[in-house]
Design a protein around this motif. Sequence first.
Motif, PDB file in Angstrom:
ATOM      1  N   LEU A   3       0.846  -1.182   0.000  1.00 43.02           N
ATOM      2  CA  LEU A   3       0.000   0.000   0.000  1.00 43.02           C
ATOM      3  C   LEU A   3       0.885   1.235   0.000  1.00 43.02           C
ATOM      4  CD1 LEU A   3      -2.581  -1.026   2.752  1.00 43.02           C
ATOM      5  CD2 LEU A   3      -2.890  -1.139   0.276  1.00 43.02           C
ATOM      6  N   ALA A   4       0.543   2.212  -0.806  1.00 41.18           N
ATOM      7  CA  ALA A   4       1.298   3.460  -0.872  1.00 41.18           C
ATOM      8  C   ALA A   4       0.423   4.587  -0.330  1.00 41.18           C
ATOM      9  CB  ALA A   4       1.704   3.768  -2.307  1.00 41.18           C
ATOM     10  N   ILE A   5       0.992   5.368   0.593  1.00 41.62           N
ATOM     11  CA  ILE A   5       0.291   6.534   1.132  1.00 41.62           C
ATOM     12  C   ILE A   5       0.788   7.761   0.372  1.00 41.62           C
ATOM     13  CG2 ILE A   5      -0.205   7.925   3.162  1.00 41.62           C
ATOM     14  CD1 ILE A   5       0.498   5.476   4.884  1.00 41.62           C
ATOM     15  N   VAL A   6      -0.134   8.434  -0.336  1.00 37.68           N
ATOM     16  CA  VAL A   6       0.232   9.622  -1.101  1.00 37.68           C
ATOM     17  C   VAL A   6      -0.660  10.783  -0.680  1.00 37.68           C
ATOM     18  CG1 VAL A   6       1.098   8.342  -3.110  1.00 37.68           C
ATOM     19  CG2 VAL A   6      -1.287   9.007  -3.034  1.00 37.68           C
ATOM     20  N   GLY A   7      -0.151  11.983  -0.880  1.00 36.96           N
ATOM     21  CA  GLY A   7      -0.912  13.183  -0.544  1.00 36.96           C
ATOM     22  C   GLY A   7       0.004  14.386  -0.545  1.00 36.96           C
ATOM     23  N   ALA A   8      -0.573  15.535  -0.308  1.00 32.44           N
ATOM     24  CA  ALA A   8       0.202  16.776  -0.275  1.00 32.44           C
ATOM     25  C   ALA A   8       1.093  16.821   0.958  1.00 32.44           C
ATOM     26  CB  ALA A   8      -0.743  17.980  -0.285  1.00 32.44           C
ATOM     27  N   THR A   9       2.118  17.616   0.883  1.00 34.08           N
ATOM     28  CA  THR A   9       3.007  17.815   2.018  1.00 34.08           C
ATOM     29  C   THR A   9       2.209  18.390   3.181  1.00 34.08           C
ATOM     30  OG1 THR A   9       4.845  18.234   0.521  1.00 34.08           O
ATOM     31  CG2 THR A   9       5.112  18.998   2.787  1.00 34.08           C
ATOM     32  N   GLY A  10       2.389  17.821   4.370  1.00 35.00           N
ATOM     33  CA  GLY A  10       1.715  18.316   5.557  1.00 35.00           C
ATOM     34  C   GLY A  10       0.282  17.834   5.722  1.00 35.00           C
ATOM     35  N   SER A  11      -0.119  16.830   4.938  1.00 38.21           N
ATOM     36  CA  SER A  11      -1.506  16.346   5.024  1.00 38.21           C
ATOM     37  C   SER A  11      -1.700  15.292   6.105  1.00 38.21           C
ATOM     38  CB  SER A  11      -1.954  15.793   3.671  1.00 38.21           C
ATOM     39  OG  SER A  11      -1.171  14.677   3.311  1.00 38.21           O
ATOM     40  N   GLY A  12      -0.625  14.797   6.681  1.00 37.51           N
ATOM     41  CA  GLY A  12      -0.740  13.800   7.734  1.00 37.51           C
ATOM     42  C   GLY A  12      -0.329  12.401   7.298  1.00 37.51           C
ATOM     43  N   LYS A  13       0.351  12.296   6.147  1.00 41.92           N
ATOM     44  CA  LYS A  13       0.763  10.989   5.641  1.00 41.92           C
ATOM     45  C   LYS A  13       1.661  10.250   6.625  1.00 41.92           C
ATOM     46  CE  LYS A  13       2.812  12.534   2.080  1.00 41.92           C
ATOM     47  NZ  LYS A  13       2.753  13.864   2.656  1.00 41.92           N
ATOM     48  N   THR A  14       2.679  10.915   7.126  1.00 42.61           N
ATOM     49  CA  THR A  14       3.616  10.270   8.041  1.00 42.61           C
ATOM     50  C   THR A  14       2.950   9.924   9.361  1.00 42.61           C
ATOM     51  OG1 THR A  14       5.469  11.370   6.958  1.00 42.61           O
ATOM     52  CG2 THR A  14       5.867  10.498   9.169  1.00 42.61           C
ATOM     53  N   THR A  15       2.040  10.745   9.827  1.00 43.75           N
ATOM     54  CA  THR A  15       1.293  10.436  11.050  1.00 43.75           C
ATOM     55  C   THR A  15       0.461   9.176  10.850  1.00 43.75           C
ATOM     56  OG1 THR A  15       1.214  12.783  11.609  1.00 43.75           O
ATOM     57  CG2 THR A  15      -0.370  11.340  12.717  1.00 43.75           C
ATOM     58  N   LEU A  16      -0.208   9.073   9.711  1.00 45.60           N
ATOM     59  CA  LEU A  16      -0.992   7.886   9.382  1.00 45.60           C
ATOM     60  C   LEU A  16      -0.081   6.660   9.261  1.00 45.60           C
ATOM     61  CD1 LEU A  16      -3.689   6.576   8.554  1.00 45.60           C
ATOM     62  CD2 LEU A  16      -3.183   7.284   6.201  1.00 45.60           C
ATOM     63  N   GLU A  91       3.290   1.236  -8.658  1.00 51.90           N
ATOM     64  CA  GLU A  91       3.723  -0.150  -8.468  1.00 51.90           C
ATOM     65  C   GLU A  91       3.072  -0.806  -7.250  1.00 51.90           C
ATOM     66  OE1 GLU A  91       7.973  -0.237  -8.494  1.00 51.90           O
ATOM     67  OE2 GLU A  91       8.088   0.865 -10.378  1.00 51.90           O
ATOM     68  N   ALA A  92       2.428  -0.024  -6.408  1.00 49.26           N
ATOM     69  CA  ALA A  92       1.764  -0.569  -5.218  1.00 49.26           C
ATOM     70  C   ALA A  92       0.452  -1.247  -5.625  1.00 49.26           C
ATOM     71  CB  ALA A  92       1.484   0.542  -4.210  1.00 49.26           C
ATOM     72  N   ASP A  93      -0.024  -2.120  -4.755  1.00 51.98           N
ATOM     73  CA  ASP A  93      -1.289  -2.809  -5.002  1.00 51.98           C
ATOM     74  C   ASP A  93      -2.489  -1.921  -4.696  1.00 51.98           C
ATOM     75  OD1 ASP A  93      -0.044  -5.303  -5.702  1.00 51.98           O
ATOM     76  OD2 ASP A  93       0.395  -5.574  -3.580  1.00 51.98           O
ATOM     77  N   GLY A  94      -2.280  -0.923  -3.846  1.00 52.77           N
ATOM     78  CA  GLY A  94      -3.356  -0.013  -3.485  1.00 52.77           C
ATOM     79  C   GLY A  94      -2.803   1.325  -3.043  1.00 52.77           C
ATOM     80  N   LEU A  95      -3.607   2.360  -3.218  1.00 57.21           N
ATOM     81  CA  LEU A  95      -3.209   3.707  -2.812  1.00 57.21           C
ATOM     82  C   LEU A  95      -4.088   4.176  -1.669  1.00 57.21           C
ATOM     83  CD1 LEU A  95      -2.787   5.586  -6.220  1.00 57.21           C
ATOM     84  CD2 LEU A  95      -0.997   4.676  -4.765  1.00 57.21           C
ATOM     85  N   ILE A  96      -3.461   4.810  -0.699  1.00 61.30           N
ATOM     86  CA  ILE A  96      -4.183   5.497   0.362  1.00 61.30           C
ATOM     87  C   ILE A  96      -3.933   6.981   0.112  1.00 61.30           C
ATOM     88  CG2 ILE A  96      -4.372   5.911   2.835  1.00 61.30           C
ATOM     89  CD1 ILE A  96      -3.189   3.073   3.237  1.00 61.30           C
ATOM     90  N   ILE A  97      -4.967   7.698  -0.264  1.00 58.20           N
ATOM     91  CA  ILE A  97      -4.818   9.125  -0.550  1.00 58.20           C
ATOM     92  C   ILE A  97      -5.155   9.884   0.722  1.00 58.20           C
ATOM     93  CG2 ILE A  97      -5.633  11.063  -1.933  1.00 58.20           C
ATOM     94  CD1 ILE A  97      -6.225   9.048  -4.160  1.00 58.20           C
TER      95      ILE A  97
END
Length: 153
Positions: A3-16, A91-97
């Motif tokens: 799973l790949a976590i994508v989003g804008a900078t500062g959106s909380g990706k690393t926290t998630l 390349e990931a099987d799923g995206l977490i936006i």
Amino acid sequence: MRLAIVGATGSGKTTLFRAFTGASGTPPAGGTGPAIAVVRVRDARLEWLRDKYQPKKYTPVAVEVQDFPGLPEKSETTGLKLSELLAQAREADGLIICVRGFEDPTYPYKNAAPHAAAEAEEIAAELAFADFDQCLRRIDKLDKKRGNATDDE
């Protein structure tokens, strides 16, 4: 599964990412790639089968989670380009936006107020454009291949 976590900078990706994986690491410096952690998924049914049949090998389900650097603004030229970042995430099987639904006065956001729906639409559009660009490149490649085949005949 990846799973790949994508989003804008500062959106909380690393926290998630940290909440999901329990990892305390941060993405590599310079935004050159994702931070990666593997989460073992406990399944009582699989453990019951393991205990009952005592196999030589036991492999629990694992999910690899990738925390990608923030998607760059169109005007940004530092770090990975948007197309390169999306190519890696593809390349990931799923995206977490991950979109921002909170205000944080300590972070210099482009827009002070969060607009989660607009941000999600923008990311979906960028993903669609990246897919379209990949299709165009593939068509060009096939056209060149077909052109060479007719030249040889």
